[in-house]
Write an enzyme that holds these catalytic residues in place. Structure first.
Site, PDB file in Angstrom:
ATOM      1  N   GLY A  49       0.831  -1.194   0.000  1.00  0.00           N
ATOM      2  CA  GLY A  49       0.000   0.000   0.000  1.00  0.00           C
ATOM      3  C   GLY A  49       0.866   1.245   0.000  1.00  0.00           C
ATOM      4  O   GLY A  49       2.028   1.202   0.407  1.00  0.00           O
ATOM      5  N   CYS A  94       6.421  -0.057   6.998  1.00  0.00           N
ATOM      6  CA  CYS A  94       5.941   1.121   6.287  1.00  0.00           C
ATOM      7  C   CYS A  94       7.016   1.576   5.320  1.00  0.00           C
ATOM      8  O   CYS A  94       8.185   1.702   5.697  1.00  0.00           O
ATOM      9  CB  CYS A  94       5.610   2.229   7.279  1.00  0.00           C
ATOM     10  SG  CYS A  94       5.016   3.736   6.484  1.00  0.00           S
ATOM     11  N   GLU A 137      -3.197   2.640   5.498  1.00  0.00           N
ATOM     12  CA  GLU A 137      -3.141   3.738   4.528  1.00  0.00           C
ATOM     13  C   GLU A 137      -4.077   4.872   4.922  1.00  0.00           C
ATOM     14  O   GLU A 137      -3.744   6.052   4.740  1.00  0.00           O
ATOM     15  CB  GLU A 137      -3.437   3.233   3.118  1.00  0.00           C
ATOM     16  CG  GLU A 137      -2.494   2.153   2.624  1.00  0.00           C
ATOM     17  CD  GLU A 137      -1.012   2.455   2.805  1.00  0.00           C
ATOM     18  OE1 GLU A 137      -0.606   3.639   2.749  1.00  0.00           O
ATOM     19  OE2 GLU A 137      -0.239   1.502   3.008  1.00  0.00           O
TER      20      GLU A 137
END
Length: 175
Positions: A49, A94, A137
């Site tokens: 993502g 991340c 997200e």
């Protein structure tokens, strides 16, 4: 219009990662080109993502692909999460915080609503990894990072890596 060639993933502690993003109101070729570039960057980084603030754009749009299969590429504009069910803790990383993985508790199932690139409504029931990606997200669109959700053990374990990222950012900012 965006300079898509120069678009890149920004890293912690870039202040744009802490901004509340504004809703998308213009659904045009520029938005579609932004989404395609974001998908390209996400795939190149081997992520699942990527939210617009992670490329320095403060608008409510994210891209995702929880399977790695091209047909599962998804773009969600102005997402809203509804009806969370269950809870599970799992490790998350991340793309904007390289080298950091932390345990985060999230809903196991969630209903995602929003719009597609033409501004048409979308409604997607999600579960497991797909639900986790949507929540991660959407957090980015609200200026929330995984470092805000980590417990004391992860905080201690990631302290050095976060300090390196902070020093690197400060060094680039001085140039």
């Amino acid at each position: 219009m965006y300079d898509l060639e120069r678009l890149h993933i920004v890293h912690y502690p870039d202040p744009r990662l802490r901004e509340q993003c504004k809703p998308v109101t213009q659904f045009d070729d520029g938005l579609a080109a932004l989404a395609m570039r974001m998908l390209q960057l996400m795939h190149e980084a081997r992520g699942v993502g990527l939210a617009a603030p992670q490329v320095g754009i403060l608008q409510r749009i994210f891209v995702m692909n929880h399977t790695g299969e091209p047909e599962d590429d998804r773009v969600v504009v102005n997402p809203v999460l509804h009806n969370p069910h269950g809870a599970a803790e799992s490790t998350e990383g991340c793309l904007s915080i390289p080298g950091v993985s932390v345990k985060v508790r999230r809903a196991e199932r969630i209903l995602l609503t929003g719009q597609d690139l033409r501004g048409q409504p979308v409604e997607v029931p999600t579960e497991d990894l797909q639900a986790r990606v949507c929540q991660h997200e959407t957090d980015h669109l609200n200026g929330i990072l995984i470092v805000d959700r980590m417990g004391p053990t992860d905080r201690i374990a990631t302290r050095k890596t976060l300090r390196v990222l902070e020093n690197t950012y400060r060094g680039k900012a001085r140039r």
